[in-house]
Design a protein around this motif. Structure first.
Motif, mmCIF file in Angstrom:
data_model
loop_
_atom_site.group_PDB
_atom_site.id
_atom_site.type_symbol
_atom_site.label_atom_id
_atom_site.label_comp_id
_atom_site.label_asym_id
_atom_site.label_seq_id
_atom_site.Cartn_x
_atom_site.Cartn_y
_atom_site.Cartn_z
ATOM 1 N N SER A 95 -15.252 -0.196 4.200
ATOM 2 C CA SER A 95 -15.052 1.134 3.739
ATOM 3 C C SER A 95 -13.211 1.252 3.615
ATOM 4 N N GLN A 96 -12.698 0.938 4.852
ATOM 5 C CA GLN A 96 -11.364 0.884 4.935
ATOM 6 C C GLN A 96 -10.363 0.175 3.847
ATOM 7 N N ALA A 97 -10.985 -0.911 3.584
ATOM 8 C CA ALA A 97 -10.507 -1.978 2.705
ATOM 9 C C ALA A 97 -10.665 -1.145 1.423
ATOM 10 N N GLY A 98 -11.817 -0.796 1.010
ATOM 11 C CA GLY A 98 -12.037 -0.035 -0.189
ATOM 12 C C GLY A 98 -11.052 1.404 -0.506
ATOM 13 N N LEU A 99 -10.563 2.063 0.598
ATOM 14 C CA LEU A 99 -9.727 3.086 0.548
ATOM 15 C C LEU A 99 -8.360 2.537 0.376
ATOM 16 N N TYR A 100 -7.931 1.326 1.066
ATOM 17 C CA TYR A 100 -6.656 0.898 0.918
ATOM 18 C C TYR A 100 -6.644 0.399 -0.764
ATOM 19 N N TYR A 120 -2.594 -3.319 -0.969
ATOM 20 C CA TYR A 120 -3.633 -4.288 -1.875
ATOM 21 C C TYR A 120 -3.425 -5.140 -0.591
ATOM 22 N N HIS A 121 -2.406 -5.657 0.023
ATOM 23 C CA HIS A 121 -2.219 -6.659 1.056
ATOM 24 C C HIS A 121 -3.049 -6.012 2.465
ATOM 25 N N ARG A 122 -2.979 -4.598 2.778
ATOM 26 C CA ARG A 122 -3.646 -4.198 3.837
ATOM 27 C C ARG A 122 -5.054 -4.391 3.780
ATOM 28 N N ALA A 123 -5.390 -3.855 2.324
ATOM 29 C CA ALA A 123 -6.889 -4.220 2.152
ATOM 30 C C ALA A 123 -7.499 -5.575 2.432
ATOM 31 N N LEU A 124 -6.718 -6.515 1.839
ATOM 32 C CA LEU A 124 -7.132 -7.927 2.314
ATOM 33 C C LEU A 124 -7.131 -8.300 3.486
ATOM 34 N N LEU A 125 -6.129 -7.731 4.266
ATOM 35 C CA LEU A 125 -6.234 -8.037 5.946
ATOM 36 C C LEU A 125 -7.596 -7.469 6.355
ATOM 37 N N GLN A 126 -8.019 -6.318 6.084
ATOM 38 C CA GLN A 126 -9.136 -5.741 6.638
ATOM 39 C C GLN A 126 -10.359 -6.633 6.436
#
Length: 260
Positions: A95-100, A120-126
């Motif tokens: 869910s957090q990745a989708g939000l990012y 996008y990098h933060r989403a990929l890290l999640q």
């Protein structure tokens, strides 16, 4: 600093300590000759009392006391019972990745490219922290092994493909564009979604600008087979065909010159 009588080794007896305390305090504080000195010892602390002066407290902390103090300190303060990374569920991370990703899309549409790349990098890290295909997930960003349901795994892959694809779009906006990174991100998308037209197109465009015309022709031809009327794809197909023709003519002239 502790008086010398307390810091010496081995520790003296109680009677010797009292005498040493008297001598040390006499030299350190230089009380009047008539000032009495009383030295009393307790189980956890020693208190020196001088008439006319403030008491000097010197606690003797045992290992047991130290452990108790550390435990109290570890349990105090803001966020002392914050959730550890292992407590965060897979659904929360997805869910957090989708939000990012959604926030990155908004930034991209508003031409805030740098912020979009960061999101996008933060989403990929999640997503990386719960990817079961990784041998060693990042330390501190999830449990050592993750089990996903088929639906969660599909969500994970779709988000990864979208984030890599959107990163490629952002990197094309750089001046000058980072074609090497565009190509890498496009390949990451194609590993998950081999028929993704945007990824095929960007892989072809980046290959063309990197002067790898054969590879560019391969990707752009696949993209054109899915969307034959797309003007951008057709434009780059023509550019690649022209570049390949020109390259072959140069090679032909080179070989003719070698054998004439």
């Amino acid at each position: 600093m502790l008086p010398a009588a307390l810091s010496s080794s081995p520790p003296p007896s109680i009677s010797e300590s009292s005498a040493s305390c008297s001598r040390s305090l006499s030299s350190a504080f230089s009380p009047r000759p008539s000032s009495p000195l009383r030295c009393s010892s307790a189980r956890s602390s020693v208190t020196f009392i001088l008439r006319g002066s403030r008491p000097l407290m010197m606690p003797l902390i045992t290992d047991k006391d130290t452990g108790r103090m550390c435990s109290k300190r570890a349990g105090s303060g803001r966020g002392s019972r914050d959730h550890t990374p292992e407590d965060v569920s897979v659904e929360q991370r997805l869910s957090q990745a989708g939000l990012y990703k959604s926030q990155g899309n908004t930034c991209y549409s508003e031409h805030r490219i740098r912020e979009a790349v960061s999101l996008y990098h933060r989403a990929l890290l999640q997503l990386r922290s719960v990817d079961p295909h990784l041998i060693n997930p990042l330390t501190g960003l999830g449990p050592s092994s993750v089990e996903l349901t088929p639906q969660q795994l599909q969500t994970l892959k779709n988000l990864q493909a979208d984030c890599h694809n959107n990163l490629a779009a952002c990197l094309l906006q750089n001046q000058p564009p980072k074609y090497e990174r565009v190509y890498e991100c496009s390949l990451q998308t194609l590993k998950i979604q081999p028929h993704n037209v945007k990824a095929l197109y960007r892989a072809g465009v980046s290959s063309y600008h990197l002067q790898d015309y054969t590879t560019a022709h391969s990707y752009l031809s696949k993209a054109a087979s899915h969307q034959p009327k797309d003007a951008n794809i057709r434009h780059y197909v023509q550019l690649v065909d022209s570049a390949i023709t020109s390259s072959r003519e140069k090679e032909k002239q080179l070989y003719q010159g070698m054998f004439d």
